[in-house]
Write a protein that holds these residues in place. Structure first.
Motif, PDB file in Angstrom:
ATOM      1  N   SER A 196       7.698 -13.408 -15.467  1.00 55.44           N
ATOM      2  CA  SER A 196       6.911 -14.633 -15.577  1.00 55.44           C
ATOM      3  C   SER A 196       7.198 -15.171 -16.981  1.00 55.44           C
ATOM      4  O   SER A 196       7.647 -14.425 -17.840  1.00 55.44           O
ATOM      5  CB  SER A 196       5.417 -14.361 -15.391  1.00 55.44           C
ATOM      6  N   GLN A 198       5.328 -15.594 -19.324  1.00 54.11           N
ATOM      7  CA  GLN A 198       4.088 -15.341 -20.048  1.00 54.11           C
ATOM      8  C   GLN A 198       4.193 -15.541 -21.567  1.00 54.11           C
ATOM      9  O   GLN A 198       3.464 -16.346 -22.138  1.00 54.11           O
ATOM     10  CB  GLN A 198       3.581 -13.931 -19.745  1.00 54.11           C
ATOM     11  N   LYS A 201       5.059 -19.156 -22.672  1.00 57.34           N
ATOM     12  CA  LYS A 201       4.017 -20.192 -22.589  1.00 57.34           C
ATOM     13  C   LYS A 201       2.997 -19.993 -23.701  1.00 57.34           C
ATOM     14  O   LYS A 201       2.446 -20.952 -24.213  1.00 57.34           O
ATOM     15  CB  LYS A 201       3.400 -20.261 -21.199  1.00 57.34           C
ATOM     16  N   ARG A 220      11.062 -10.084  -9.894  1.00 56.30           N
ATOM     17  CA  ARG A 220      10.494  -8.740 -10.062  1.00 56.30           C
ATOM     18  C   ARG A 220      11.246  -7.773  -9.151  1.00 56.30           C
ATOM     19  O   ARG A 220      11.335  -8.005  -7.948  1.00 56.30           O
ATOM     20  CB  ARG A 220       8.992  -8.734  -9.738  1.00 56.30           C
ATOM     21  N   GLN A 234       6.327 -19.624  -9.143  1.00 54.86           N
ATOM     22  CA  GLN A 234       4.937 -19.734  -9.591  1.00 54.86           C
ATOM     23  C   GLN A 234       4.657 -21.139 -10.109  1.00 54.86           C
ATOM     24  O   GLN A 234       5.558 -21.808 -10.615  1.00 54.86           O
ATOM     25  CB  GLN A 234       4.677 -18.773 -10.757  1.00 54.86           C
ATOM     26  N   HIS A 449      -4.151  -6.625 -15.927  1.00 53.52           N
ATOM     27  CA  HIS A 449      -3.478  -7.924 -15.734  1.00 53.52           C
ATOM     28  C   HIS A 449      -2.160  -7.897 -16.503  1.00 53.52           C
ATOM     29  O   HIS A 449      -1.111  -7.747 -15.930  1.00 53.52           O
ATOM     30  CB  HIS A 449      -4.403  -9.055 -16.165  1.00 53.52           C
ATOM     31  N   HIS A 450      -2.206  -8.055 -17.787  1.00 52.75           N
ATOM     32  CA  HIS A 450      -1.051  -7.791 -18.653  1.00 52.75           C
ATOM     33  C   HIS A 450      -1.541  -7.596 -20.079  1.00 52.75           C
ATOM     34  O   HIS A 450      -2.711  -7.873 -20.362  1.00 52.75           O
ATOM     35  CB  HIS A 450       0.032  -8.877 -18.529  1.00 52.75           C
ATOM     36  N   ARG A 490      -6.389 -15.280 -23.391  1.00 52.10           N
ATOM     37  CA  ARG A 490      -5.426 -14.411 -24.082  1.00 52.10           C
ATOM     38  C   ARG A 490      -5.950 -13.917 -25.418  1.00 52.10           C
ATOM     39  O   ARG A 490      -6.781 -14.575 -26.057  1.00 52.10           O
ATOM     40  CB  ARG A 490      -4.114 -15.159 -24.344  1.00 52.10           C
TER      41      ARG A 490
END
Ligand code: ASP
Length: 585
Positions: A196, A198, A201, A220, A234, A449-450, A490
């Motif tokens: 992603s 992630q 962004k 993935r 996504q 989640h991450h 975040r």
């Protein structure tokens, strides 16, 4: 232009006009004196007419030589049909053909290009370009286009900017397995394809972009489960200076807007449920709330209505939990045995199933009558709020397992009872996920989640005490029991991010080596930020009322991760391997 109109637009108002159409031959009906031909393109089907005596002999001859899927152009006059066809948009007219050209002949296709085809999955995937000519498959991709278009319009109106992030990035051990790409110019080194965007962004937020989105491919390398694609799309989003509440409202708005624009539906209010409640009441973090049948704990944190009566299965169990299936007391012994066997299959692994029939005459009959008196069972029925005619189904054991098994049973009963109406859509926010989960096998904590997800501020103190109790500002959107999106507030402070990597088992050097770029960026004025990503293929399949995301991807991979049309993945030559420094002879 080779054509004046498409095959989907002519009607009575065009009668007498001379037109030229192009397309594929769907079928030809030769009735001797008359030939009718259905000509198809993306827009529809138009009937062409050839008539002995009225159509020139050479044109008739060409018409008789046509096979299915030939590409042709045909010129003629629009006339009103004698027998109209109200099933197609052009059904009031036909074209009396005066000129006919074969633009390209076609081999007989290996399966019928019709809504109901005779082609199996494999052959249709091998000839996907022919499959894509079929109405229903093409419609799915048109729907996908609409979902993308309205997503962009909605986000654009809210000042989101679409920014592309790189596809060749860096492999990191966290999350799923990466697909990697060798670098010829840097022998022995590899890029990774993004799972992603992630971190990018988040860096865009540090850069001040404030509102970002991207409809983006992610990759993935996971073990393929049914309906997983190694590459998928996504709707990826991030916002600065927002709270969780702002994110939920903005993206509930997106989903609501998509339902309205794409399906013409007003989505009912989207309730919110904590992760803890979802697990307690449904045994799942993605409950299908189109129907009730919430879990009731006969023996659990709040009460114990089962122990001490000599039934060791319940006495030894950590949790005794059940559901009340409405109007199902009519279930026969045979049906209940069959349901029990279904639960005992290894996929679910339940040890057994206890039931209570609440008969319409008010009597109660359970499979454990030997151990429990009528008053005991009555208390159970009250706990379930059961009414005469209902069937109570009970599972026991270790809490997590029992909940998981009962979740499967609840969904199965919901299906059997027709409570999962495919035309009804119920969305739900699941909130307050745990920040971490413990991997027994690996003997360490993992980010649920991450690693960039923020703990709830009120739980930060627990990071030093009880990691399992720390909740995250993380959220998922669920529609009809399917997770369609998820995100989080975040971490934006370097120290907290460093602490988080420590908890996840990174040494300081490892954290610096792999995510130093992000932590360094946090030292240059990172704004508070939060975001979310939706599974775009999955959303499309939900809007299309289908279970499989594959039907909404133009060129999908099969269940083994292969593209059978281009035959990929494939071996590459020794020369290529050598050049990539992968195999040095
Ligand atoms: N990057 C996350 C994911 O792919 C979503 C998010 O946190 O925004 O699941």
């Amino acid at each position: 232009m080779l054509r004046t109109h498409t095959c989907g637009e002519l009607s009575l108002e065009h009668v007498n006009q001379e037109v030229v159409l192009c397309g594929w031959v769907q079928r030809v009906r030769d009735k001797g004196g008359m030939i009718w031909l259905d000509l198809r393109d993306r827009y529809g089907i138009t009937q062409l007419l050839f008539e002995e005596g009225k159509t020139q002999a050479n044109v008739l001859e060409i018409a008789r030589s046509l096979g299915r899927e030939f590409v042709i152009s045909a010129k003629g006059q629009v006339i009103e049909r004698l027998s109209k066809n109200d099933k197609i948009a052009t059904g009031d007219i036909e074209i009396r053909i005066s000129e006919l050209n074969i633009l390209n002949p076609a081999k007989l296709p290996p399966f019928l290009i019709e809504d109901e085809t005779d082609g199996g999955d494999d052959i249709r995937m091998k000839y996907r370009y022919l499959d894509l000519r079929r109405n229903n498959v093409r419609k799915n991709l048109q729907l996908r286009h609409q979902v993308a278009r309205h997503t962009r319009a909605y986000l654009d109106d809210l000042d989101f900017i679409e920014v592309e992030t790189p596809v060749l990035i860096k492999s990191t051990p966290e999350g799923a397995r990466d697909f990697v790409v060798p670098s010829r110019m840097n022998p022995g080194e590899f890029y990774a394809l993004p799972q992603s965007p992630q971190t990018f962004k988040q860096l865009l937020m540090v850069a001040g972009f404030d509102r970002y989105y991207q409809i983006v491919k992610c990759f993935r390398d996971e073990d393929l489960r049914a309906d997983r694609q190694p590459e998928f799309t996504q709707i990826d989003c991030e916002m600065s200076f927002v709270t969780q509440e702002d994110v939920l409202n903005t993206f509930e708005g997106l989903i609501r807007n998509l339902f309205a624009k794409v399906k013409g539906l007003d989505l009912p209010e989207v309730p919110r449920m904590t992760y803890a409640d979802a697990m307690r009441l449904y045994g799942s973090d993605k409950p299908d709330i189109r129907f009730d049948m919430q879990f009731v704990e006969l023996k659990g944190a709040a009460q114990d209505l089962t122990s001490g009566k000599g039934f060791s299965v319940f006495d030894d169990a950590e949790l005794v939990v059940g559901i009340c299936a409405p109007d199902s007391a009519v279930y026969t012994r045979k049906q209940l045995d069959e349901l029990t066997e279904w639960l005992k299959r290894p996929q679910i692994g339940a040890k057994g199933l206890i039931y209570v029939r609440y008969n319409t005459d008010g009597s109660l009959k359970s499979s454990v009558d030997k151990f429990y008196a009528e008053e005991d069972i009555k208390k159970w029925a009250e706990a379930f709020n059961a009414k005469p005619g209902d069937l109570i189904l009970i599972i026991s054991g270790a809490s997590d397992k029992a909940r998981k098994q009962l979740n499967e049973l609840r969904l199965e009963m919901g299906t059997r009872l027709g409570l999962r109406n495919p035309d009804e859509y119920r969305a739900l926010w699941v909130l307050d996920f745990p920040l971490l989960e413990y991997g027994e096998a690996e003997n360490r904590w993992f980010a649920m989640h991450h690693p960039f997800t923020s703990p709830k501020p009120e739980d930060i103190a627990l990071l030093d005490k009880n990691l399992g109790e720390v909740r995250a500002n993380a959220y998922d959107m669920v529609i009809n029991g399917v997770e369609v999106g998820g995100g989080s507030v975040r971490i934006f402070e370097k120290e907290l991010q460093k602490q988080m990597f420590g908890i996840l088992g990174f040494t300081e050097e490892e954290a610096q080596e792999q995510f130093g770029f992000l932590m360094n960026a946090f030292e240059f004025g990172a704004p508070p930020h939060a975001g979310i990503a939706f599974g775009f293929d999955r959303l499309c399949s939900i809007f299309g009322g289908a279970d499989s995301i594959r039907d909404f991807i133009a060129f999908p991979k099969n269940n083994s991760g292969r593209d059978v049309m281009i035959d990929s993945p494939s071996v590459i030559s020794d020369a290529q391997l050598k050049e990539l420094a992968i195999k040095v002879e």
